[in-house]
Motif scaffolding. Structure first.
Motif, PDB file in Angstrom:
ATOM      1  N   ALA A 143      -4.363   9.372  -6.679  1.00  0.00           N
ATOM      2  CA  ALA A 143      -3.985   9.044  -8.064  1.00  0.00           C
ATOM      3  C   ALA A 143      -2.789   8.106  -8.091  1.00  0.00           C
ATOM      4  CB  ALA A 143      -3.682  10.330  -8.821  1.00  0.00           C
ATOM      5  N   SER A 144      -1.890   8.235  -7.108  1.00  0.00           N
ATOM      6  CA  SER A 144      -0.685   7.398  -7.079  1.00  0.00           C
ATOM      7  C   SER A 144      -1.044   5.920  -6.912  1.00  0.00           C
ATOM      8  CB  SER A 144       0.244   7.837  -5.952  1.00  0.00           C
ATOM      9  OG  SER A 144      -0.437   7.790  -4.716  1.00  0.00           O
ATOM     10  N   TYR A 145      -2.193   5.640  -6.243  1.00  0.00           N
ATOM     11  CA  TYR A 145      -2.599   4.246  -6.044  1.00  0.00           C
ATOM     12  C   TYR A 145      -2.884   3.569  -7.378  1.00  0.00           C
ATOM     13  CZ  TYR A 145      -5.470   0.248  -4.748  1.00  0.00           C
ATOM     14  OH  TYR A 145      -5.977  -1.017  -4.631  1.00  0.00           O
ATOM     15  N   THR A 146      -3.681   4.238  -8.212  1.00  0.00           N
ATOM     16  CA  THR A 146      -4.029   3.662  -9.514  1.00  0.00           C
ATOM     17  C   THR A 146      -2.798   3.550 -10.406  1.00  0.00           C
ATOM     18  OG1 THR A 146      -6.244   4.610  -9.332  1.00  0.00           O
ATOM     19  CG2 THR A 146      -5.550   3.914 -11.514  1.00  0.00           C
ATOM     20  N   VAL A 147      -1.944   4.584 -10.386  1.00  0.00           N
ATOM     21  CA  VAL A 147      -0.716   4.544 -11.199  1.00  0.00           C
ATOM     22  C   VAL A 147       0.162   3.377 -10.768  1.00  0.00           C
ATOM     23  CG1 VAL A 147       1.428   5.779 -11.727  1.00  0.00           C
ATOM     24  CG2 VAL A 147      -0.748   7.012 -11.715  1.00  0.00           C
ATOM     25  N   PHE A 148       0.306   3.190  -9.447  1.00  0.00           N
ATOM     26  CA  PHE A 148       1.128   2.081  -8.950  1.00  0.00           C
ATOM     27  C   PHE A 148       0.547   0.738  -9.368  1.00  0.00           C
ATOM     28  CE2 PHE A 148       1.609  -1.186  -5.668  1.00  0.00           C
ATOM     29  CZ  PHE A 148       2.982  -1.366  -5.713  1.00  0.00           C
ATOM     30  N   MET A 149      -0.768   0.572  -9.216  1.00  0.00           N
ATOM     31  CA  MET A 149      -1.396  -0.703  -9.565  1.00  0.00           C
ATOM     32  C   MET A 149      -1.235  -1.017 -11.053  1.00  0.00           C
ATOM     33  SD  MET A 149      -2.515  -2.331  -6.986  1.00  0.00           S
ATOM     34  CE  MET A 149      -3.515  -3.552  -7.802  1.00  0.00           C
ATOM     35  N   ARG A 150      -1.470  -0.024 -11.895  1.00  0.00           N
ATOM     36  CA  ARG A 150      -1.349  -0.277 -13.346  1.00  0.00           C
ATOM     37  C   ARG A 150       0.105  -0.579 -13.723  1.00  0.00           C
ATOM     38  NH1 ARG A 150      -6.140   0.570 -15.685  1.00  0.00           N
ATOM     39  NH2 ARG A 150      -7.582   2.063 -14.759  1.00  0.00           N
ATOM     40  N   SER A 151       1.040   0.140 -13.114  1.00  0.00           N
ATOM     41  CA  SER A 151       2.461  -0.115 -13.399  1.00  0.00           C
ATOM     42  C   SER A 151       2.851  -1.519 -12.951  1.00  0.00           C
ATOM     43  CB  SER A 151       3.342   0.920 -12.683  1.00  0.00           C
ATOM     44  OG  SER A 151       2.987   2.211 -13.076  1.00  0.00           O
ATOM     45  N   PHE A 152       2.363  -1.907 -11.781  1.00  0.00           N
ATOM     46  CA  PHE A 152       2.665  -3.248 -11.268  1.00  0.00           C
ATOM     47  C   PHE A 152       2.092  -4.326 -12.185  1.00  0.00           C
ATOM     48  CE2 PHE A 152       1.390  -6.944  -8.723  1.00  0.00           C
ATOM     49  CZ  PHE A 152       2.625  -7.341  -8.238  1.00  0.00           C
ATOM     50  N   VAL A 173     -11.146  -4.965 -12.317  1.00  0.00           N
ATOM     51  CA  VAL A 173     -11.205  -4.821 -10.856  1.00  0.00           C
ATOM     52  C   VAL A 173     -10.707  -3.437 -10.439  1.00  0.00           C
ATOM     53  CG1 VAL A 173     -10.255  -5.668  -8.682  1.00  0.00           C
ATOM     54  CG2 VAL A 173     -11.035  -7.297 -10.410  1.00  0.00           C
ATOM     55  N   ILE A 174      -9.636  -2.958 -11.061  1.00  0.00           N
ATOM     56  CA  ILE A 174      -9.094  -1.635 -10.734  1.00  0.00           C
ATOM     57  C   ILE A 174     -10.101  -0.544 -11.097  1.00  0.00           C
ATOM     58  CG2 ILE A 174      -7.302   0.047 -11.318  1.00  0.00           C
ATOM     59  CD1 ILE A 174      -5.381  -2.334 -11.684  1.00  0.00           C
ATOM     60  N   VAL A 175     -10.722  -0.660 -12.274  1.00  0.00           N
ATOM     61  CA  VAL A 175     -11.700   0.340 -12.715  1.00  0.00           C
ATOM     62  C   VAL A 175     -12.913   0.351 -11.783  1.00  0.00           C
ATOM     63  CG1 VAL A 175     -13.334   0.902 -14.556  1.00  0.00           C
ATOM     64  CG2 VAL A 175     -10.975   0.341 -15.128  1.00  0.00           C
ATOM     65  N   GLY A 208     -12.976  -0.556  -8.660  1.00  0.00           N
ATOM     66  CA  GLY A 208     -12.527   0.043  -7.404  1.00  0.00           C
ATOM     67  C   GLY A 208     -12.508   1.561  -7.477  1.00  0.00           C
ATOM     68  N   ASP A 209     -12.026   2.110  -8.604  1.00  0.00           N
ATOM     69  CA  ASP A 209     -12.015   3.568  -8.781  1.00  0.00           C
ATOM     70  C   ASP A 209     -13.434   4.125  -8.801  1.00  0.00           C
ATOM     71  OD1 ASP A 209      -9.283   3.634  -8.850  1.00  0.00           O
ATOM     72  OD2 ASP A 209      -9.127   3.705 -11.037  1.00  0.00           O
ATOM     73  N   GLN A 210     -14.335   3.432  -9.490  1.00  0.00           N
ATOM     74  CA  GLN A 210     -15.704   3.925  -9.606  1.00  0.00           C
ATOM     75  C   GLN A 210     -16.467   3.802  -8.287  1.00  0.00           C
ATOM     76  OE1 GLN A 210     -17.540   1.990 -12.946  1.00  0.00           O
ATOM     77  NE2 GLN A 210     -16.560   3.349 -14.424  1.00  0.00           N
ATOM     78  N   MET A 211     -16.145   2.809  -7.494  1.00  0.00           N
ATOM     79  CA  MET A 211     -16.825   2.652  -6.206  1.00  0.00           C
ATOM     80  C   MET A 211     -16.443   3.755  -5.222  1.00  0.00           C
ATOM     81  SD  MET A 211     -16.838  -1.468  -5.689  1.00  0.00           S
ATOM     82  CE  MET A 211     -17.688  -1.438  -4.131  1.00  0.00           C
ATOM     83  N   MET A 212     -15.361   4.470  -5.508  1.00  0.00           N
ATOM     84  CA  MET A 212     -15.006   5.621  -4.690  1.00  0.00           C
ATOM     85  C   MET A 212     -15.859   6.836  -5.040  1.00  0.00           C
ATOM     86  SD  MET A 212     -12.787   4.607  -2.559  1.00  0.00           S
ATOM     87  CE  MET A 212     -12.192   6.147  -1.880  1.00  0.00           C
ATOM     88  N   ARG A 213     -16.657   6.731  -6.112  1.00  0.00           N
ATOM     89  CA  ARG A 213     -17.585   7.800  -6.507  1.00  0.00           C
ATOM     90  C   ARG A 213     -18.987   7.201  -6.595  1.00  0.00           C
ATOM     91  NH1 ARG A 213     -13.481   7.975 -10.145  1.00  0.00           N
ATOM     92  NH2 ARG A 213     -14.825   7.322 -11.854  1.00  0.00           N
ATOM     93  N   PRO A 214     -19.567   6.795  -5.470  1.00  0.00           N
ATOM     94  CA  PRO A 214     -20.826   6.029  -5.504  1.00  0.00           C
ATOM     95  C   PRO A 214     -22.057   6.848  -5.888  1.00  0.00           C
ATOM     96  CG  PRO A 214     -20.226   6.506  -3.240  1.00  0.00           C
ATOM     97  CD  PRO A 214     -19.086   6.986  -4.095  1.00  0.00           C
TER      98      PRO A 214
END
Length: 199
Positions: free
Chosen positions: A111-120, A154-156, A158-164
């Protein structure tokens, strides 16, 4: 029996990967019972002991029974051993592939990855807006909005591809795979029946 469980196996894998039960309304267990491919007792055994693995055990048992009948016809032992070995190799590959799918399914994006990317992204576009505004003036919100949309997409993805294996637009078409396997197995069964009629 062997061919029926060859058909049930991919549907059982799909149900497990989507965290469903084979007898759920969204899965195919009830269709198999209604069509006579499985009995209620068969479905109960499969549900009780873990769908994909039970299917493999039943396929192994059906193959063993068929080869034992062939053994009574005095087939060479080398041929029977080769058939046993080939069957075990196929089942090992099925087990290995299903295990790999389970491993993928249990791996999640931190979860920290997505939070970091969105914050950045927010931080970057706030500073970019302040920097670009004097130069491109009224085009700033249009440009920033478009770039933010693209990067967020792109972020979304990436998140969805982790649940194929989930039901989503970027997920794998598991139902299509299962239907193709079912049609192929049924075609093999039909060809075998036709050969027996000709004989």
């Amino acid at each position: 029996k062997f061919l029926m469980h060859c058909i049930v196996f991919p549907y059982a894998c799909k149900a497990v990967l989507r965290k469903n039960q084979l007898n759920d309304s969204t899965e195919e267990g009830l269709r198999f019972v209604n069509s006579g491919m499985l009995t209620d007792a068969d479905l109960g055994v499969i549900m009780q002991h873990g769908p994909p693995f039970v299917c493999m055990d039943i396929m192994r048992l059906a193959m063993l029974e068929a080869l034992q009948k062939s053994n009574s016809c005095e087939l060479p032992s080398a041929m029977l051993n080769g058939a046993f070995l080939a069957m075990e190799q196929v089942l090992f590959q099925l087990n290995l592939n299903f295990g790999a799918c389970l491993k993928i399914n249990s791996t999640r994006m931190p979860a920290s990855y997505t939070v970091f990317m969105r914050s950045f992204v927010i931080f970057f576009f706030v500073l970019a807006s302040l920097t670009w505004a004097p130069k491109i003036k009224w085009l700033t919100p249009i440009l920033v909005g478009f770039m933010a949309f693209v990067i967020n997409t792109v972020i979304v993805i990436g998140d969805q591809m982790m649940r194929p294996f989930d039901l989503q637009w970027s997920g794998l078409p598991l139902q299509k795979f299962c239907v193709i396997i079912e049609h192929e197995v049924m075609n093999v069964s039909r060809r075998y029946s036709m050969l027996n009629k000709w004989e």
